[in-house]
Design a protein around this motif. Sequence first.
Motif, PDB file in Angstrom:
ATOM      1  N   GLN A 244      25.865 -13.814 -29.998  1.00 33.81           N
ATOM      2  CA  GLN A 244      26.156 -14.589 -31.271  1.00 33.81           C
ATOM      3  C   GLN A 244      24.644 -15.513 -31.227  1.00 33.81           C
ATOM      4  OE1 GLN A 244      29.087 -17.914 -31.308  1.00 33.81           O
ATOM      5  NE2 GLN A 244      29.710 -17.300 -29.418  1.00 33.81           N
ATOM      6  N   ILE A 245      23.446 -15.228 -30.233  1.00 35.90           N
ATOM      7  CA  ILE A 245      22.628 -15.887 -30.442  1.00 35.90           C
ATOM      8  C   ILE A 245      22.152 -14.165 -31.664  1.00 35.90           C
ATOM      9  CG2 ILE A 245      20.507 -16.480 -29.843  1.00 35.90           C
ATOM     10  CD1 ILE A 245      22.211 -18.154 -27.264  1.00 35.90           C
ATOM     11  N   LEU A 246      21.588 -13.487 -30.458  1.00 31.27           N
ATOM     12  CA  LEU A 246      20.993 -12.577 -30.435  1.00 31.27           C
ATOM     13  C   LEU A 246      21.555 -11.571 -31.824  1.00 31.27           C
ATOM     14  CD1 LEU A 246      20.341 -10.254 -27.404  1.00 31.27           C
ATOM     15  CD2 LEU A 246      19.096 -11.693 -28.459  1.00 31.27           C
ATOM     16  N   SER A 247      22.164 -11.910 -32.210  1.00 31.00           N
ATOM     17  CA  SER A 247      22.662 -11.497 -33.667  1.00 31.00           C
ATOM     18  C   SER A 247      22.115 -12.549 -35.043  1.00 31.00           C
ATOM     19  CB  SER A 247      24.353 -11.300 -34.664  1.00 31.00           C
ATOM     20  OG  SER A 247      25.144 -10.940 -33.428  1.00 31.00           O
ATOM     21  N   THR A 248      21.894 -13.478 -34.817  1.00 29.65           N
ATOM     22  CA  THR A 248      21.710 -14.672 -35.716  1.00 29.65           C
ATOM     23  C   THR A 248      19.876 -14.662 -35.646  1.00 29.65           C
ATOM     24  OG1 THR A 248      23.206 -16.734 -34.990  1.00 29.65           O
ATOM     25  CG2 THR A 248      21.176 -16.961 -36.229  1.00 29.65           C
ATOM     26  N   ARG A 249      19.523 -14.050 -34.306  1.00 28.16           N
ATOM     27  CA  ARG A 249      18.276 -13.937 -34.516  1.00 28.16           C
ATOM     28  C   ARG A 249      17.146 -12.531 -35.286  1.00 28.16           C
ATOM     29  NH1 ARG A 249      14.459 -16.705 -30.849  1.00 28.16           N
ATOM     30  NH2 ARG A 249      15.613 -19.078 -30.751  1.00 28.16           N
ATOM     31  N   ALA A 250      18.437 -11.924 -34.428  1.00 29.34           N
ATOM     32  CA  ALA A 250      19.010  -9.929 -35.299  1.00 29.34           C
ATOM     33  C   ALA A 250      18.405 -10.095 -36.851  1.00 29.34           C
ATOM     34  CB  ALA A 250      19.252  -9.348 -34.783  1.00 29.34           C
ATOM     35  N   ASP A 251      18.895 -10.881 -37.187  1.00 25.36           N
ATOM     36  CA  ASP A 251      19.522 -10.761 -38.818  1.00 25.36           C
ATOM     37  C   ASP A 251      18.142 -11.226 -40.087  1.00 25.36           C
ATOM     38  OD1 ASP A 251      21.226 -10.942 -41.455  1.00 25.36           O
ATOM     39  OD2 ASP A 251      20.582 -13.319 -41.019  1.00 25.36           O
TER      40      ASP A 251
ATOM     41  N   LEU B 145      24.487  -4.305 -26.190  1.00 27.06           N
ATOM     42  CA  LEU B 145      24.165  -3.931 -25.177  1.00 27.06           C
ATOM     43  C   LEU B 145      22.791  -5.049 -24.930  1.00 27.06           C
ATOM     44  CD1 LEU B 145      23.114  -1.346 -22.690  1.00 27.06           C
ATOM     45  CD2 LEU B 145      21.318   0.006 -24.220  1.00 27.06           C
ATOM     46  N   CYS B 146      21.769  -5.561 -25.916  1.00 29.57           N
ATOM     47  CA  CYS B 146      20.558  -6.607 -25.138  1.00 29.57           C
ATOM     48  C   CYS B 146      21.807  -7.784 -24.618  1.00 29.57           C
ATOM     49  CB  CYS B 146      19.898  -6.685 -26.017  1.00 29.57           C
ATOM     50  SG  CYS B 146      18.172  -5.180 -26.929  1.00 29.57           S
TER      51      CYS B 146
ATOM     52  N   LEU C 174      13.747  -9.443 -24.457  1.00 27.41           N
ATOM     53  CA  LEU C 174      14.165  -7.493 -24.910  1.00 27.41           C
ATOM     54  C   LEU C 174      14.672  -6.805 -26.400  1.00 27.41           C
ATOM     55  CD1 LEU C 174      15.940  -5.217 -22.433  1.00 27.41           C
ATOM     56  CD2 LEU C 174      17.785  -6.173 -23.025  1.00 27.41           C
ATOM     57  N   LEU C 175      15.537  -8.112 -26.828  1.00 26.99           N
ATOM     58  CA  LEU C 175      15.626  -6.881 -28.560  1.00 26.99           C
ATOM     59  C   LEU C 175      13.832  -7.030 -29.456  1.00 26.99           C
ATOM     60  CD1 LEU C 175      17.226  -6.961 -30.789  1.00 26.99           C
ATOM     61  CD2 LEU C 175      17.109  -9.121 -31.884  1.00 26.99           C
ATOM     62  N   ARG C 176      12.856  -8.136 -28.796  1.00 25.73           N
ATOM     63  CA  ARG C 176      11.873  -7.936 -29.554  1.00 25.73           C
ATOM     64  C   ARG C 176      11.235  -6.953 -28.980  1.00 25.73           C
ATOM     65  NH1 ARG C 176       7.902 -12.290 -28.434  1.00 25.73           N
ATOM     66  NH2 ARG C 176       8.055 -11.084 -25.907  1.00 25.73           N
TER      67      ARG C 176
ATOM     68  N   GLU D  59      19.345   2.942 -27.884  1.00 23.13           N
ATOM     69  CA  GLU D  59      19.965   2.942 -25.999  1.00 23.13           C
ATOM     70  C   GLU D  59      18.520   3.048 -25.098  1.00 23.13           C
ATOM     71  OE1 GLU D  59      22.809   3.684 -22.339  1.00 23.13           O
ATOM     72  OE2 GLU D  59      23.552   4.262 -24.292  1.00 23.13           O
ATOM     73  N   LYS D  60      17.700   4.304 -25.138  1.00 23.15           N
ATOM     74  CA  LYS D  60      16.895   4.272 -24.811  1.00 23.15           C
ATOM     75  C   LYS D  60      14.993   3.278 -25.048  1.00 23.15           C
ATOM     76  CE  LYS D  60      14.761   7.629 -28.769  1.00 23.15           C
ATOM     77  NZ  LYS D  60      14.506   9.708 -27.609  1.00 23.15           N
TER      78      LYS D  60
END
Length: 437
Positions: free
Chosen positions: A242-249, A264-265, A283-285, A301-302
């Motif tokens: 949920q946190i990553l989805s908010t940041r990625a958006d 995966l992240c 990791l996302l960044r 994924e790679k």
Amino acid sequence: MTLGISLHTDMDDIDSIFADDVELIQNADVLEEDYTPQQIICRDNVLEQYTSVFKPIYKGRPPQNAFLYGDTGVGKTAATKYLRQNLEQDIEQKNKRLPESEQVSLTVIWINCENFTTGDHKTSSYQVAVGIVNRLRDTGNRITGTGYAPQDVYDIMYEELDKLDGTVLVILDEVDKIGDDDTLLYELPRSRDIGYVENVRVGVIGISNDYTFRKNLSPKVKDSLCETEIKFPAYDAGELGQILSTRADLALYDTAYTQETINLCSALAYKEASGSARRAIRLLRRSAEIAEENGSQQIEEKHIRQADKDLEYGNIVESIVDQDDEKLYILKALAHLDEAGLTPARTRTIHAAYARVVRTYNAETGKEPLTQRGMFNHLSKLVMFGFVNTIDHNKGVGGGQWNEHEFSDDVNPRKVKDAFEDRNLQWVNIDVRGIKD
């Protein structure tokens, strides 16, 4: 839908060696550690407790003291910044409606205790008090971290605090770095009761990654600092998602990632960093940066797997940097022995190499190395921390028993070298030839 490809129309940008053919990140600030989100998610319970700590300040009442604890990356600092920001904004709006005599005055002093270390890589109440003084003084009027008696520094600190009015909130991030010297933790929350200040009320919030630090505090400090205790639990994989989805958006272009990217992240951060949102965001960044560098229009994924390896390398280096000088000297000695093909090595061999390292780095001061027993105590800590492996040999009654040591799988000479550079220490090659068991 916003395209994930950045169209370069500026010829200078096209010709730049720093430009990528593809850009996936549209707002990098959202992925930085100092970013304060507009909303703190997955933390409703602790936010409710934490908000209660700030309420008296908003109402112009004496502040509460609080102790926050939990692993790295579970939202302690983010929640504190979020509530501080909202508190200051709400007080400002409230004061506009009140006569001057009824307005609430608040000063916030944020200290990261990690930043106030001495030459032996330790922090003390004295050094943190110096930091508080210098937060309150102009650049040309600041004091140094040496040359003052401790009580003189505390007197100066309380004098500076009492020049303010209303409430002073002192936030001590990484408060466990203070260690055994807890003078400040006892006096500061009680400074008005003791009579050190008259014009202000001082509240203290301590933030720690180490709950055992709280357990080891003296009873009088617990009564002062731990008026309210708030535990921040680790995030589970779903909450990290949920946190990553908010940041990625907010941070990435729409087509730069998929739900599989987020999953995966989140899973890797949950598995390898005990549910750390900080690790997940890093990791996302890094995954997005690697995808850009490879000209990919979407994070794959790679890219995430490579980013995970990169971050793990950096985490080990950071952990080495955090060690005290003696442990760094031991790791450097092991690095030279490793490069010379002399590991695994017995304790006396490591001590001989360690002694050469210490004398090389302290030629001007004349500092002598620890005895083999003293060095072994530090070496044992490095084993406990997972930097070094110990191999036990037992040849029976006739053959004897002994230990040998070598780097763990996570550590190598390159990482030790990088840690020295991060500590601004020159890497000097030490000759370990002639050292034998």
